[in-house]
Design a protein around this motif. Structure first.
Motif, mmCIF file in Angstrom:
data_model
loop_
_atom_site.group_PDB
_atom_site.id
_atom_site.type_symbol
_atom_site.label_atom_id
_atom_site.label_comp_id
_atom_site.label_asym_id
_atom_site.label_seq_id
_atom_site.Cartn_x
_atom_site.Cartn_y
_atom_site.Cartn_z
ATOM 1 N N GLU A 284 0.813 -1.216 0.000
ATOM 2 C CA GLU A 284 0.000 0.000 0.000
ATOM 3 C C GLU A 284 0.848 1.268 0.000
ATOM 4 O OE1 GLU A 284 -3.268 -0.085 -0.323
ATOM 5 O OE2 GLU A 284 -3.132 -2.274 -0.401
ATOM 6 N N SER A 285 2.131 1.144 -0.233
ATOM 7 C CA SER A 285 3.008 2.314 -0.163
ATOM 8 C C SER A 285 3.133 2.988 -1.530
ATOM 9 C CB SER A 285 4.400 1.889 0.321
ATOM 10 O OG SER A 285 5.137 1.326 -0.747
ATOM 11 N N PRO A 286 3.614 4.244 -1.555
ATOM 12 C CA PRO A 286 3.823 4.947 -2.831
ATOM 13 C C PRO A 286 4.980 4.370 -3.644
ATOM 14 C CG PRO A 286 3.652 6.490 -0.988
ATOM 15 C CD PRO A 286 3.802 5.137 -0.398
ATOM 16 N N LYS B 142 -1.189 9.088 -6.678
ATOM 17 C CA LYS B 142 -1.249 10.405 -6.035
ATOM 18 C C LYS B 142 0.139 11.037 -5.949
ATOM 19 C CE LYS B 142 -3.408 12.654 -2.025
ATOM 20 N NZ LYS B 142 -2.321 13.559 -1.640
ATOM 21 N N ASN B 143 1.127 10.234 -5.593
ATOM 22 C CA ASN B 143 2.495 10.739 -5.487
ATOM 23 C C ASN B 143 3.014 11.227 -6.835
ATOM 24 O OD1 ASN B 143 5.224 11.081 -4.331
ATOM 25 N ND2 ASN B 143 5.715 9.271 -5.561
ATOM 26 N N GLU C 2 -3.378 3.531 -5.408
ATOM 27 C CA GLU C 2 -3.761 4.934 -5.239
ATOM 28 C C GLU C 2 -2.600 5.792 -4.747
ATOM 29 O OE1 GLU C 2 -7.024 7.675 -2.767
ATOM 30 O OE2 GLU C 2 -6.980 5.497 -2.516
ATOM 31 N N HIS C 3 -1.787 5.252 -3.846
ATOM 32 C CA HIS C 3 -0.702 6.041 -3.251
ATOM 33 C C HIS C 3 0.376 6.364 -4.288
ATOM 34 C CE1 HIS C 3 -2.610 5.164 0.563
ATOM 35 N NE2 HIS C 3 -2.598 3.876 0.243
#
Length: 432
Positions: free
Chosen positions: A110-112, A158-159, A154-155
């Motif tokens: 779940e990380s960028p 977004k990043n 998502e992350h």
């Protein structure tokens, strides 16, 4: 049209989950496909001449469904392993060293920083600064990068949008689509006044069907989002807050099919205010989505006196996906922007070798696959470090020597084409 017309009785839906031996044998010996449990069709659609294509489509879907779970688990494991190597310096030896020193970095899904297989094959996230916003090919180059980044969580998205592209991130929808069988499925529905549309893509878009047709409004919850309705409503909200803004729709592969169907359904539902603010549709490696009547309907919506030529379908060389489904019912429409093996762009009515299985192009496909493998080994030295291909893409290029056109479907070549072919692309698109 308001989408509430009486539902058409003309349709054919394949049911591979019900495709037993008896059903398949029936397809081989009789043109009355309605008697097969694996085919659901209208009362008037019993006689189908191309039942062999139906048979092949069902068998292909059955095989894909059979391997779906083990391949998904394998893909997830490979993806995790590649992220583990990347997070620990990019090599097995560095991974072992970090583990021995107690410095092992464990990937967080779940990380960028956690990337999909697509993102790991092509790590580029920056836009090409040489392609300016006023260039004709700017949106084409932006579109493939947006299509590629859409494979990420998502992350990551977004990043990239906020910190690398310096744009505003609006919203993320997790609307999962079943991509395992869609491209080989030849199911279709006929929408009155529109044409015949690929059934799998309608399902993937999240369209809901009832006795009255394809309703413009449905009941949905935050736990169960349907892509078309969620994106449409978010667009309405955003555009209402920004009266001068326009929007573009883009997608790669299945995403490309959904991108071109999106304005078609907007038109079906009478969303003319939204369509008036549509700047363009940009698709990459898009499969065929419907018949000639659907093409005429879409072109009427996207080619108006107020806004001409808003649909751009990009095809790289021998990419296999734009050449499926192979049933004669499904047609491409609109203008094709075709990139050859040297990333040169030209406008065409149809890409060369529109039937992937044609024997006329066998030799050229294999020759080009060999060229792509050789080019991948030196492209970083010729065109710059950003074009260097990793070992996964090189393995994929080698697979192309067996199945030419398969590695050509990866976003990698579409990103390369919009960048290295920017000059020829600009000449084609500068007036749009």
């Amino acid at each position: 049209m308001d989408g509430q017309d009486e539902f058409s009785g003309d349709f054919m839906v394949l049911r591979p989950d019900k495709g037993g031996v008896r059903s398949l044998l029936h397809l081989l010996r009789s043109s009355d496909v309605s008697e097969s449990d694996a085919v659901d069709c209208a009362a008037g659609g019993k006689e189908v001449a191309d039942r062999w294509i139906i048979f092949v489509s069902i068998v292909a879907q059955m095989l894909l469904l059979w391997v779906k779970t083990p391949l998904a688990k394998l893909g997830s494991a490979v993806e995790y392993w590649m992220n583990l190597i990347t997070d620990n310096g990019g090599g097995v030896l560095k991974l072992i060293r970090n583990a021995m020193q107690g410095k092992l970095r464990v990937p967080d899904r779940e990380s960028p920083n956690y990337r999909s297989l697509i993102g790991l094959i092509d790590m580029r996230i920056e836009l090409d600064k040489k392609i300016k916003a006023e260039n004709g090919g700017y949106l084409a180059a932006l579109g493939i990068m947006a299509s590629k980044i859409a494979y990420e969580n998502e992350h990551v998205i977004k990043n990239v949008v906020e910190n690398h592209w310096h744009m505003k991130f609006l919203e993320f929808f997790n609307c999962c689509a079943e991509d395992w069988c869609t491209d080989v499925d030849i199911s279709w529905y006929e929408i009155p006044g529109v044409g015949k549309v690929h059934g799998g893509f309608m399902k993937a878009l999240g369209l809901q069907r009832n006795a009255a047709g394809w309703p413009a409004e449905i009941e949905a919850t935050k736990d169960r989002l349907f892509a078309y309705y969620a994106v449409r409503d978010a667009l309405k909200k955003s555009l209402a807050a920004n009266p001068r803004a326009q929007f573009a729709v883009t997608g790669h592969s299945l995403g490309g099919a959904l991108a071109v169907l999106f304005p078609a359904i907007l038109a079906l539902h009478g969303e003319h205010d939204l369509l008036a603010r549509l700047h363009g549709v940009y698709t990459y490696g898009q499969p065929r989505v419907g018949d000639a009547r659907l093409g005429e309907f879409v072109e009427r919506q996207l080619d108006t006196p107020a806004a001409r030529g808003r649909y751009f379908r990009f095809v790289y060389c021998n990419d296999i996906v734009p050449r499926v489904p192979f049933d004669g019912l499904f047609k491409h429409f609109g203008r094709c922007i075709y990139f050859d093996g040297y990333y040169r762009a030209r406008a065409m009515e149809e890409e060369p070798n529109k039937n992937y299985f044609s024997l006329a192009f066998v030799v050229s496909k294999y020759v080009n696959a060999a060229w792509e493998l050789a080019r991948g080994l030196v492209i970083g030295h010729v065109d710059g470090a950003e074009y260097v291909e990793g070992w996964t893409m090189r393995v994929a290029r080698a697979v192309g020597l067996i199945i030419p056109g398969l590695p050509a479907h990866a976003p990698q070549d579409y990103v390369n084409a919009t960048r290295l072919g920017a000059a020829s692309l600009d000449l084609l698109l500068r007036d749009h």
